[in-house]
Design an enzyme around this catalytic site. Sequence first.
Site, short mmCIF file in Angstrom:
data_model
loop_
_atom_site.label_atom_id
_atom_site.label_comp_id
_atom_site.label_asym_id
_atom_site.label_seq_id
_atom_site.Cartn_x
_atom_site.Cartn_y
_atom_site.Cartn_z
N SER A 154 45.51 42.89 59.15
CA SER A 154 46.84 42.75 59.09
C SER A 154 47.48 43.90 58.32
O SER A 154 47.46 44.99 58.92
CB SER A 154 47.15 41.17 58.57
OG SER A 154 48.51 41.06 58.48
N ASP A 300 54.68 44.17 60.53
CA ASP A 300 53.40 44.68 59.96
C ASP A 300 52.28 45.21 60.99
O ASP A 300 52.79 45.22 62.11
CB ASP A 300 52.86 43.65 58.71
CG ASP A 300 52.18 42.48 59.53
OD1 ASP A 300 52.43 42.31 60.71
OD2 ASP A 300 51.25 41.89 59.07
N ASP A 302 49.83 44.48 62.67
CA ASP A 302 49.27 43.74 63.69
C ASP A 302 50.48 42.68 64.21
O ASP A 302 50.30 41.78 65.04
CB ASP A 302 48.03 42.75 63.38
CG ASP A 302 48.36 41.56 62.31
OD1 ASP A 302 49.32 41.97 61.58
OD2 ASP A 302 47.74 40.68 62.49
#
Length: 548
Positions: A154, A300, A302
């Site tokens: 992430s 962000d 991902d």
Amino acid sequence: MTSPDPTEPISGLINRARAWLAEDPDPATRAELTQLLDARDVAALADRFAGTLEFGTAGLRGALGAGPNRMNRVVVIRAAAGLAAYLREQGLTGPVVIGYDARHNSEVFARDTAEVMSGAGIDARVMPGMLPTPALAFAILDQGAAAGVMVTASHNPPQDNGYKVYLGDGSQIVPPADAEIAAHIAAVGPLASVPRGDSWTVLDQGVFERYLASVVGVVSSGGPRDLKIAYTPLHGVGGMAVISALSSAGFGHPAIVREQFAADPDFPTVAFPNPEEPGAMDLALALGAEKDADIVVANDPDADRCAAAVPTADGWRMLRGDEVGTLLGHALLGRGVQGTYAASIVSSSLLGKLAAAAGQPFVATLTGFKWIGRLPDLVFGYEEALGYCVDPAHVKDKDGISALLLLCELAAALKTQGRTLLDQLDDIAREHGLHATDQLSVRVGDLAEIGAALSRLRTTPPTSLGGLPVTSFEDLATGSADLPPTDGLRYHLDGGARVIVRPSGTEPKLKCYLEVVVPVTDSVDAARTAAADRLDAIKTDLKSAAGI
């Protein structure tokens, strides 16, 4: 991760490192380990070998490198074998869908997972390229899968990677599945004993196109689209998906932060690829000012989170996650969307009040979409860390792309009325009171510091914070009728204020979530000033009580 054993002889550590080296299939981590062994760098070896990267509800996440305390091919192959054994034990049939982002080794880890699943006789289907996490969550339902794996860390720093696991309901795992999978991982024998197969397949682009179609479906057709947008994917995998979704929904092409558009696992323009971190949004905000944009939006890396900023007379203002969650929830309630609304307990209490006013049920869950996404009859859920689920029928996880699209539609509709997202928030505050939230986040070098702070707060809970009496105190570790046990503390203060303290589930941080409620009796600005002063006072007292 488990703690190192300081009593282990150096010879034992060296022998375990050599045994690992003998079965490590990755030339890069083999070279790293060989260099450490040759240098007899005991400290570095102990850091990699005297503990293990633990599998939990967030799957695996950690720094890349050699050894059981790092993310690497050995750890991933064992995790995949453990997951396959768990699926067999539970009698869960159907394919396993595997997605990956653009981080270092993500594609390699996805391929290893596919080969292990194939070797176990499981139909492994890999997503068609580096794609957002919500596309993988969509594909689980689309493919009728028994499970899904997403290789991503992430918004963690570039040296990290991770391994998220979903089951066939499209939600991330919760207890006891995490412990049961972890037990199977621990039971995996030598790496050479793990069967590998080559019958896995790569899904065609149709699955991603269907995901994008579902995203576009969250907005109404023919609505206002006059909105100047600036956008950044923060070096992640959301860029083309966002451009395609905006175009298909009828919006013009956004201004793009070119330096951050291409996926780059080193995230060269930011210290941390998290839009909440200071400096991460600087290039996007500068572009927004240059283009006179109505809104700046970001994902962000991902693309499961969405950040937004709006212009004011004093420059750009980032919207807090609670503000975006309030705006999205209020918009859906205004459309008459019926069903369960939800937020994590560390998020603002405002959504619950909005849902109650509209006659809709509301549920507060533990932190994490593993709890929100699985709620029956869910129509909207969010958590303050920029995660929003606006279309749970298709994605039972946070989705930064569909949230971005819905937020842009709301901003465009308000623009036709000569109003802004901030005006909408002010109207909500006038009706329900100003709900102001803030966070005190402390990054530590030693995880023991987090436990010590929580122990101090448990042993000697404060009787007041920021001048407000503490009306009740809950140790969330004991659980309740509404919430499973979790490591955290909750304080209710006079006047509807609230403080929750918990360790981060993904980073070495102690997180404190604050909320105060101030009635709007004069002006919203006056209430906002009073709330800010109250939050600052609570922070000061909380730092003192926790010893941080």
